[in-house]
Design a protein around this motif. Sequence first.
Motif, PDB file in Angstrom:
ATOM      1  N   VAL A  36       0.835  -1.200   0.000  1.00 31.89           N
ATOM      2  CA  VAL A  36       0.000   0.000   0.000  1.00 31.89           C
ATOM      3  C   VAL A  36       0.868   1.248   0.000  1.00 31.89           C
ATOM      4  O   VAL A  36       0.621   2.198  -0.739  1.00 31.89           O
ATOM      5  N   GLY A  40       1.237   4.285  -2.769  1.00 32.85           N
ATOM      6  CA  GLY A  40       1.071   5.687  -2.432  1.00 32.85           C
ATOM      7  C   GLY A  40       2.252   6.515  -2.880  1.00 32.85           C
ATOM      8  O   GLY A  40       2.107   7.640  -3.371  1.00 32.85           O
ATOM      9  N   GLU A  47      -5.100   4.613  -8.772  1.00 31.89           N
ATOM     10  CA  GLU A  47      -4.819   3.745  -7.635  1.00 31.89           C
ATOM     11  C   GLU A  47      -4.109   4.463  -6.495  1.00 31.89           C
ATOM     12  O   GLU A  47      -3.892   3.891  -5.439  1.00 31.89           O
ATOM     13  N   HIS A  48      -3.717   5.707  -6.698  1.00 33.76           N
ATOM     14  CA  HIS A  48      -2.944   6.423  -5.700  1.00 33.76           C
ATOM     15  C   HIS A  48      -3.645   6.447  -4.334  1.00 33.76           C
ATOM     16  O   HIS A  48      -4.822   6.770  -4.241  1.00 33.76           O
ATOM     17  N   ILE A  49      -2.914   6.081  -3.310  1.00 31.93           N
ATOM     18  CA  ILE A  49      -3.442   6.083  -1.947  1.00 31.93           C
ATOM     19  C   ILE A  49      -2.602   7.049  -1.125  1.00 31.93           C
ATOM     20  O   ILE A  49      -1.388   6.870  -0.985  1.00 31.93           O
ATOM     21  N   ALA A  53      -5.024   8.437   3.817  1.00 35.41           N
ATOM     22  CA  ALA A  53      -5.892   7.282   3.594  1.00 35.41           C
ATOM     23  C   ALA A  53      -5.297   6.022   4.218  1.00 35.41           C
ATOM     24  O   ALA A  53      -6.016   5.184   4.775  1.00 35.41           O
ATOM     25  N   ILE A  54      -3.971   5.886   4.119  1.00 32.73           N
ATOM     26  CA  ILE A  54      -3.300   4.730   4.725  1.00 32.73           C
ATOM     27  C   ILE A  54      -3.485   4.755   6.235  1.00 32.73           C
ATOM     28  O   ILE A  54      -3.785   3.738   6.864  1.00 32.73           O
TER      29      ILE A  54
END
Length: 270
Positions: A36, A40, A47-49, A53-54
Motif C-alpha cells: 500500500v 502511495g 490507484e494512488h493512496i 488514507a493509509i
Amino acid sequence: MWRIHDRFDVMLNRLLAQHVATAGERLAKPDFLDLVAADGAAGGEPEHISKAAIKGFIADLFVAGTDTSAIVIEWAMTEMLRKPSILQRAQEEMERVVGRHRLLEESDIPNLPYLQAISKEALRLHPSTPLSIPHFASEPCEAGGYRIPGNSWLFVNIWAIGRNPDVWANPLEFDPERFLSGEMARVEPTGIDFEFIPFGAGRRVCAGKQMGMVMVQFILGSLVHSFDWSLPVGAVEIDMEEGTGLTLPKAVPLSAMASPRLKPAAYADE
C-alpha cells in the motif's frame, strides 16, 4: 475526540516511520502495508493512496478489529467453560494435529475444523456487533419484499438473525456441531449466507472479515491448545449477562484459571 485523534495520529505516524525504516528487511516478502505504501509513493492514478488514507485504514483496523475480536474470544471461552466437553474435544483435536511439543501456528487452522466451528458458533450466538453499521436509503426502494421509505436509516439486527428459531435448531444452545454436519454446515460468515452475517453483507460488508476470522481462530486456538482452563475455586456459575453499547461484551468479564498443558520446551521456544 480531537485529543484522541491527535494521540492516535502521533502513534500512526510513528508506526509508519518505523515500517518505512525496516522496509529493507522485507524486500523478499513485503507485507500488505509495504504494498500500500509503495502504491502511495508511486502516485499513480487512479490507484494512488495518500498517507492520510493509509492512516485511516490502519485506524479502522485498530478501532474496528480490536475489541470485536476480543469479545468473540471471551464469549467462546465462556461457553467452553460452561460446557467442558466442548473444550475437551477441541483440545483432543489440537492433540492430533499439533501435539504438545510446539505452539499452534496459523498454518494449522485449516486442519482444525472443530476450532473453526467453535469460532463460528461464538459469532452466531454472541456477535460482537449486534446491530450492523447504519445504512441509509437516500431514495425509496424495496428490499426482500419490504418497502423502505426514502431518507431512512436502517439497522440490521444481526443478533436476532443468529438466534432465529425458524432458521436455527435450538438457537440458544452453544453447539459447534451444527457447523460440521447437517443443513447449516454449508453456512459461512462471509456475507453470502443471510442466515449468518456477523460481518454484514453486500458492499458494506466488513473489509476485515477474513483477518478477523483468522485472529479469532488463532488466538482462541492458542488459548485452548496451550493451557488447561478451569473456573476459580468456589465459582459455581458464570455470569452470562450481556453488556450494552455498539459492541456486545460480557457485562461481567470472564474470570478463569489457566495452567500449562504443553511440554516446557514449547513455551521456551516462544
